[in-house]
Design an enzyme around this catalytic site. Structure first.
Site, PDB file in Angstrom:
ATOM      1  N   LEU A 147       0.829  -1.217   0.000  1.00  0.00           N
ATOM      2  CA  LEU A 147       0.000   0.000   0.000  1.00  0.00           C
ATOM      3  C   LEU A 147       0.857   1.258   0.000  1.00  0.00           C
ATOM      4  CD1 LEU A 147      -2.574  -1.124   2.689  1.00  0.00           C
ATOM      5  CD2 LEU A 147      -3.111  -0.639   0.311  1.00  0.00           C
ATOM      6  N   GLY A 148       1.988   1.200   0.671  1.00  0.00           N
ATOM      7  CA  GLY A 148       2.829   2.400   0.735  1.00  0.00           C
ATOM      8  C   GLY A 148       4.000   2.156   1.662  1.00  0.00           C
ATOM      9  N   GLU A 149       4.840   3.147   1.724  1.00  0.00           N
ATOM     10  CA  GLU A 149       6.065   3.004   2.483  1.00  0.00           C
ATOM     11  C   GLU A 149       6.381   4.309   3.177  1.00  0.00           C
ATOM     12  OE1 GLU A 149       9.061   1.714  -0.137  1.00  0.00           O
ATOM     13  OE2 GLU A 149      10.472   1.240   1.459  1.00  0.00           O
ATOM     14  N   GLY A 150       6.683   4.267   4.447  1.00  0.00           N
ATOM     15  CA  GLY A 150       7.136   5.461   5.159  1.00  0.00           C
ATOM     16  C   GLY A 150       8.604   5.292   5.490  1.00  0.00           C
ATOM     17  N   PHE A 196       9.688   4.524   8.282  1.00  0.00           N
ATOM     18  CA  PHE A 196       9.767   3.586   9.381  1.00  0.00           C
ATOM     19  C   PHE A 196       9.288   2.190   8.979  1.00  0.00           C
ATOM     20  CE2 PHE A 196       7.602   2.172  13.429  1.00  0.00           C
ATOM     21  CZ  PHE A 196       8.754   1.977  14.162  1.00  0.00           C
ATOM     22  N   ARG A 208       6.889  -0.468   6.023  1.00  0.00           N
ATOM     23  CA  ARG A 208       6.166  -0.702   4.782  1.00  0.00           C
ATOM     24  C   ARG A 208       4.769  -1.159   5.165  1.00  0.00           C
ATOM     25  NH1 ARG A 208       9.575  -4.179   0.413  1.00  0.00           N
ATOM     26  NH2 ARG A 208      10.871  -2.491  -0.351  1.00  0.00           N
ATOM     27  N   LYS A 248       1.272  -3.098   8.896  1.00  0.00           N
ATOM     28  CA  LYS A 248       2.475  -2.273   8.932  1.00  0.00           C
ATOM     29  C   LYS A 248       3.639  -3.172   9.348  1.00  0.00           C
ATOM     30  CE  LYS A 248       3.283   2.467  10.309  1.00  0.00           C
ATOM     31  NZ  LYS A 248       2.725   3.685  10.814  1.00  0.00           N
ATOM     32  N   ASP A 289       1.272  15.461  14.751  1.00  0.00           N
ATOM     33  CA  ASP A 289       1.732  15.361  13.362  1.00  0.00           C
ATOM     34  C   ASP A 289       0.524  15.307  12.422  1.00  0.00           C
ATOM     35  OD1 ASP A 289       3.670  15.356  11.427  1.00  0.00           O
ATOM     36  OD2 ASP A 289       4.061  13.206  11.521  1.00  0.00           O
ATOM     37  N   LYS A 341      -1.462  16.163   9.463  1.00  0.00           N
ATOM     38  CA  LYS A 341      -1.151  16.717   8.136  1.00  0.00           C
ATOM     39  C   LYS A 341      -1.879  15.846   7.117  1.00  0.00           C
ATOM     40  CE  LYS A 341       3.102  14.010   7.828  1.00  0.00           C
ATOM     41  NZ  LYS A 341       4.507  13.989   7.571  1.00  0.00           N
ATOM     42  N   ASN A 346      -1.200  12.149   6.811  1.00  0.00           N
ATOM     43  CA  ASN A 346      -1.582  11.261   7.908  1.00  0.00           C
ATOM     44  C   ASN A 346      -3.095  11.163   8.073  1.00  0.00           C
ATOM     45  OD1 ASN A 346       0.978  10.475   8.557  1.00  0.00           O
ATOM     46  ND2 ASN A 346       1.284  12.069  10.119  1.00  0.00           N
ATOM     47  N   ASP A 363      -0.993   7.253  11.953  1.00  0.00           N
ATOM     48  CA  ASP A 363       0.403   7.536  12.284  1.00  0.00           C
ATOM     49  C   ASP A 363       0.559   8.261  13.628  1.00  0.00           C
ATOM     50  OD1 ASP A 363       3.077   7.801  12.329  1.00  0.00           O
ATOM     51  OD2 ASP A 363       3.282   8.771  10.382  1.00  0.00           O
ATOM     52  N   THR A 381       5.976  18.325  11.361  1.00  0.00           N
ATOM     53  CA  THR A 381       6.400  18.441   9.960  1.00  0.00           C
ATOM     54  C   THR A 381       6.416  19.937   9.647  1.00  0.00           C
ATOM     55  OG1 THR A 381       5.395  16.313   9.479  1.00  0.00           O
ATOM     56  CG2 THR A 381       5.810  17.754   7.599  1.00  0.00           C
ATOM     57  N   ASP A 437     -27.175  14.409 -11.328  1.00  0.00           N
ATOM     58  CA  ASP A 437     -26.743  15.718 -11.807  1.00  0.00           C
ATOM     59  C   ASP A 437     -27.974  16.574 -12.128  1.00  0.00           C
ATOM     60  OD1 ASP A 437     -25.603  17.893 -12.931  1.00  0.00           O
ATOM     61  OD2 ASP A 437     -24.690  16.856 -14.630  1.00  0.00           O
TER      62      ASP A 437
HETATM   63  N1  LIG Z   1      -4.278   2.057   7.172  1.00  0.00           N
HETATM   64  C1  LIG Z   1      -3.750   2.198   5.968  1.00  0.00           C
HETATM   65  N2  LIG Z   1      -4.453   1.846   4.885  1.00  0.00           N
HETATM   66  C2  LIG Z   1      -3.928   2.017   3.646  1.00  0.00           C
HETATM   67  N3  LIG Z   1      -2.702   2.492   3.415  1.00  0.00           N
HETATM   68  C3  LIG Z   1      -1.946   2.844   4.460  1.00  0.00           C
HETATM   69  C4  LIG Z   1      -2.431   2.721   5.793  1.00  0.00           C
HETATM   70  N4  LIG Z   1      -1.475   3.164   6.622  1.00  0.00           N
HETATM   71  C5  LIG Z   1      -0.444   3.532   5.865  1.00  0.00           C
HETATM   72  N5  LIG Z   1      -0.718   3.351   4.556  1.00  0.00           N
HETATM   73  C6  LIG Z   1       0.162   3.607   3.427  1.00  0.00           C
HETATM   74  O1  LIG Z   1       1.487   3.337   3.825  1.00  0.00           O
HETATM   75  C7  LIG Z   1       2.281   4.520   3.776  1.00  0.00           C
HETATM   76  C8  LIG Z   1       3.244   4.546   4.940  1.00  0.00           C
HETATM   77  O2  LIG Z   1       2.514   4.536   6.149  1.00  0.00           O
HETATM   78  P1  LIG Z   1       2.958   5.394   7.394  1.00  0.00           P
HETATM   79  O3  LIG Z   1       3.062   6.814   6.957  1.00  0.00           O
HETATM   80  O4  LIG Z   1       2.051   5.108   8.529  1.00  0.00           O
HETATM   81  O5  LIG Z   1       4.378   4.727   7.615  1.00  0.00           O
HETATM   82  P2  LIG Z   1       5.487   5.182   8.594  1.00  0.00           P
HETATM   83  O6  LIG Z   1       6.739   4.550   8.125  1.00  0.00           O
HETATM   84  O7  LIG Z   1       5.066   4.936  10.008  1.00  0.00           O
HETATM   85  O8  LIG Z   1       5.444   6.710   8.330  1.00  0.00           O
HETATM   86  P3  LIG Z   1       6.385   7.768   8.973  1.00  0.00           P
HETATM   87  O9  LIG Z   1       7.565   7.764   8.049  1.00  0.00           O
HETATM   88  O10 LIG Z   1       5.531   9.002   8.883  1.00  0.00           O
HETATM   89  O11 LIG Z   1       6.697   7.322  10.351  1.00  0.00           O
HETATM   90  C9  LIG Z   1       1.286   5.649   3.775  1.00  0.00           C
HETATM   91  O12 LIG Z   1       1.765   6.774   3.147  1.00  0.00           O
HETATM   92  C10 LIG Z   1       0.119   5.056   3.025  1.00  0.00           C
HETATM   93  O13 LIG Z   1       0.347   5.129   1.641  1.00  0.00           O
END
Ligand SMILES: Nc1ncnc2c1ncn2[C@@H]1O[C@H](COP(=O)(O)OP(=O)(O)OP(=O)(O)O)[C@@H](O)[C@H]1O
Length: 836
Positions: free
Chosen positions: A91-94, A96, A98, A113, A207, A209, A212, A225, A245, A699
């Site tokens: 779904l995504g990566e931060g 900290f 994946r 996570k 945080d 934003k 999040n 987050d 941020t 519409d």
């Molecule tokens: N509950 C969720 N449902 C769908 N996608 C999610 C969810 N939580 C996180 N994501 C995806 O994963 C990505 C990373 O999540 P998140 O920001 O929580 O990671 P993190 O590594 O803890 O972030 P940070 O670097 O801010 O600490 C998000 O940007 C989003 O794309």
């Protein structure tokens, strides 16, 4: 906007995004090292960091030091609970973690996570994880991402959380550039609800934003987050850690480190978020972080003149972005501002807002007022209980036993456990065990803080409100406490949505439909009983010369423009070009695609074939209902059910003439029977066929010039519709659909469960050329899209051939002799019956 509250030079930007030093009350106040994290601000910060390093200034708040972790197993196993989760997609990566989509044994879709254990060596990383688990798992609110569980294997720590399939508000804003004020109101009420809940439970998020704020499947906000969240342990306690941020940091965090900060920092961020919603970028944004801080210090921001923002909106933003935290409005004061009470408030938002600017003209003032009240209730904004001892949910330890003893002893015990768990070399299992202990707070609550006083005053006001309201609120609180509340709220939400949609549908039907819904057979019988034979088999004679001149090319009540018809060729050529390139391993692209993505919303949602007697009836996704009569004329009823267009084809379907009337007033008595039939078709389709699909909307602004069906063609596996808006629709008899809009540049796919995805043609081609997706469902969909496009292309080429052969034989249903394409996308498992 220009009243500086803090004077002096901004401190050197030593502000680090400390994840945790103050996040939980019993965590040591040491300064952890910086944490790598990806945010939209990273690029700016990275550049700035390099610059600072060159000129010898301190580093910027965050650093990008990313390494690519190995993928977690395909099946993630929680040995402790003997649960398994199938990993289906990233779904995504931060910085900290994946985050993957996973499916559990009940086929529920969750997010997971994943934090690698190799990244958890430092005290700082362990501390962040601890905070995230400890605070997040204790929260339960409809607008907070639900924390479900955490566990580990040899390689990773896993946190299962609620899935938010519509991404974050940052993703949405990137696509949309900015939101309308009604959308902003909707999102804000939910954000305020989540914040109200957190603050009432002594949690500062710190945080908030757009990145999040996540979106669930119904486009509801879910705050996520909690890596920087902090608890306020005792009345008046102030946090000193500089974190956040850059664009969203409150001035007191940066410039009043001596006094520290508290809940008001979240209110500041809410102001930044509101500005960003309606303007499209954060108020203090510049290329350099240092100047962002300077602007924050000087309260220097403006409203661009080219953005249309209401006076109420401006005023509310100005009120929230007040430098003195004590002067900022409370969450309830924000909600009571004219921006909310005087503006349009939708009760729900459709998922189509990803691409399309929604219209809210149908929402009247009383509806807005009612919607706002409902949204407030659903976001639990009218519940003012203040928790002073412990948060709900976390009332049992990891091994299920209840927390014993007094809070002070428990707190000391936790502090001890935590200290041991974050030591280098100590096992992660000890950390998780400790993090899963219930969150225990010191006694005393927030009795002396100004915000607390305001909340108490609000609660008092609430207590004096009418008895019923109070009883309702108490009942809800009771439900929440008994652990069923959240589920109940969601059910309430669904119920409200369902009722709203039903009411909307009923309103439409009540206006025009016959008093009683008729079955197909009754419908025909009624017409026969009443001796209606409205459809002459042969085409109507052309109108007299005067009338032709009067109507052709005009755009008024009686006459409309002459419409030129594009054939099936353009889409056939586009598909042939794209698939030809694909066969050669090259990718198709077309510069018009971006703009074309905004089109393609209007297609056939439901249809009924009475061609054996009258014609083809259909409802479009925008609420238009039309009948394509056997004599090749059409009537299309506007979504407001009051206007209709009468359309005749000329020159063998190469031009169309359209006239505009209302259902109460049309000059041609010959239209009477058709209008009668149109109403019957409308009642039948809306009552029996039209579904509450995510891609449907109403519409009501369109009262003439509605899209209409120009041709259709039944084949063995598919019925093909050609619409006046350059849309070709392929409805397969397994109920899946391919909609080619803008001459094939945009492809909308609806699977048999009515899930819609919309693609640029080049996107599908690029994916087909790329590596096979890990997720089997995604891989299957990708293959299916290409197969279906190949099939559609063959159908279109067959039509072209047949058209050439049967030139001058007419249009639409007359094109019966089209040879079936050689390839078939997927054999239908269900009977080859169309929906009717
Ligand atoms: N509950 C969720 N449902 C769908 N996608 C999610 C969810 N939580 C996180 N994501 C995806 O994963 C990505 C990373 O999540 P998140 O920001 O929580 O990671 P993190 O590594 O803890 O972030 P940070 O670097 O801010 O600490 C998000 O940007 C989003 O794309």
């Amino acid at each position: 906007m220009t009243t500086p509250y803090y004077s002096g030079i901004p401190p050197a930007p030593t502000a680090r995004r400390y994840p945790f030093s103050n996040a939980v009350n019993h965590i040591p106040r040491t300064t952890p090292p910086t944490k790598p994290q990806e945010t939209p601000d990273d690029k700016i910060e990275q550049k700035q960091k390099e610059k600072y390093q060159k000129i010898g200034e301190p580093p910027l708040p965050r650093q990008n030091t990313k390494t690519i972790p190995p993928s977690p197993p395909k099946v993630i196993v929680d040995k402790g609970r003997a649960s398994k989760y199938a990993r289906v997609g990233l779904l995504g990566e931060g910085g900290f973690a994946r985050v993957y989509e996973v499916v559990d044994h009940k086929h529920s879709r969750l997010a997971c996570k994943v934090v690698t254990k190799t990244s958890l060596k430092t005290k700082k990383a362990k501390t962040k994880l601890y905070a995230e688990i400890k605070i997040h798992r204790a929260l339960a609110h409809p607008n907070v991402v639900r924390f479900l569980d955490c566990f580990e294997d040899d390689e990773n720590v896993y946190m299962t959380i609620e899935l938010c399939p519509n991404g974050s508000l940052m993703d949405l804003l990137r696509r949309r550039k900015r939101f309308t004020e009604p959308e902003a109101r909707f999102f804000m009420v939910q954000l305020l609800g989540a914040c109200h809940y957190m603050h009432n439970h002594q949690v500062i998020h710190r945080d908030l934003k757009l990145g999040n704020l996540f979106l669930d499947s119904n486009m509801n906000i879910k705050v996520g987050d909690f890596g920087l969240a902090a608890l306020i342990e005792s009345p008046g306690e102030r946090k000193k850690t500089i974190c956040g941020t850059p664009n969203y940091i409150a001035p007191e965090v940066l410039f009043d480190t001596a006094n520290g900060h508290s809940f008001e920092v979240d209110i500041w961020s809410i102001g930044v978020i509101l500005y960003t919603f309606v303007i499209g970028h954060p108020p203090f944004q510049t290329k350099e972080v240092k100047s962002i801080y300077k602007r924050i210090r000087d309260n220097q921001y403006e409203f661009p003149v080219n953005r249309d923002i209401s006076d109420d909106g401006k005023q509310l933003i100005q009120l929230i972005l007040t430098p003195d935290p004590q002067e900022r409005p409370t969450l309830h004061e924000i909600l009571d501002h004219g921006f909310f009470v005087g503006g349009t408030v939708p009760l729900t938002l459709p998922t189509t807002i990803h691409d399309i600017i929604p219209k809210f003209d149908h929402i009247t003032r009383p509806i807005s007022t009612a919607n706002l009240a409902k949204l407030r209730r659903l976001a639990l904004l009218d519940e003012d209980q203040v928790s002073t001892i412990s948060l709900p949910v976390a009332n049992s330890t990891a091994n299920g036993s209840k927390m014993k003893g007094n809070p002070t002893a428990a707190l000391a015990q936790q502090e001890k456990e935590f200290q041991q768990a974050v030591q280098p070399g100590s096992p992660i299992s000890a950390l998780l065990k400790s993090a899963r202990q219930p969150l225990v707070m010191g006694s005393g609550g927030r009795g002396e803080s100004p915000l607390y006083r305001k909340l108490q005053a609000a609660a008092k006001e609430k207590r004096s409100s009418p008895l019923k309201q109070r009883t309702d609120a108490l009942r809800d609180i009771e439900e929440e406490r008994s652990g069923e509340g959240r589920g109940q709220k969601e059910k309430d939400y669904e119920e409200v949505r369902r009722k709203e949609l039903e009411a909307q549908k009923a309103r439409i039907v009540a206006q025009m439909a016959p008093p009683k819904a008729v079955t197909a057979a009754e419908f025909v019988q009624t017409l026969e009983r009443e001796n209606v034979d409205p459809i002459p088999k042969a085409s109507r004679e052309p109108r007299d010369k005067d009338e032709k001149e009067k109507t052709a090319g005009r755009d008024d009540k009686s006459g409309g423009p002459v419409l030129k018809v594009n054939g099936f060729d353009a889409a056939a050529e586009t598909l042939a070009a794209a698939l030809g390139l694909l066969a050669q391993g090259e990718c198709f692209s077309d510069p018009r695609e971006e703009a074309a993505m905004l089109e393609g919303r209007v297609f056939i949602a439901s249809w009924v074939d009475y061609c054996n007697k009258y014609g083809m009836g259909y409802a479009l996704t925008d609420g238009t209902v039309g009948v394509y009569f056997n004599d090749s004329t059409s009537l299309v009823l506007s979504p407001d059910k009051h206007h209709f267009d009468f359309i005749e084809s000329r020159r063998g379907g190469s031009v169309y003439v359209r006239k505009y009337y209302t259902v109460d007033e049309y000059p041609d008595p010959e239209l009477k029977n058709k209008v009668y039939l149109l109403k019957h078709f409308e009642g039948y389709i809306m009552n029996r066929l039209f579904g509450d699909y995510e891609y449907c909307f109403t519409d009501t602004t369109r009262t003439k010039g509605m899209a209409f069906l120009q041709k259709f063609l039944r084949m063995k596996n598919v019925i093909v519709f050609k619409m006046s808006n350059d849309t070709l629709q392929f409805n397969f008899y397994d109920h899946s659909k391919m909609i080619l809009s803008s001459n094939g540049l945009v492809v909308t796919h609806i699977d048999k469960h009515y899930n819609m995805t919309k693609w640029k043609l080049s996107e599908i081609m690029a994916r087909a050329l790329g590596p096979k997706p890990e997720d089997p469902d995604e891989a299957k969909l990708q293959q299916r899209l290409v197969d279906k496009l190949k099939y559609c292309k063959e159908v279109l080429l067959s039509i072209r051939k047949a058209t050439e052969l049967t030139a001058n034989q007419g249009e639409g249903a007359e094109l019966k002799e089209v040879p079936e394409p050689a390839i078939v996308p997927r054999p239908s498992k269900r009977s080859a019956q169309p929906r009717a």
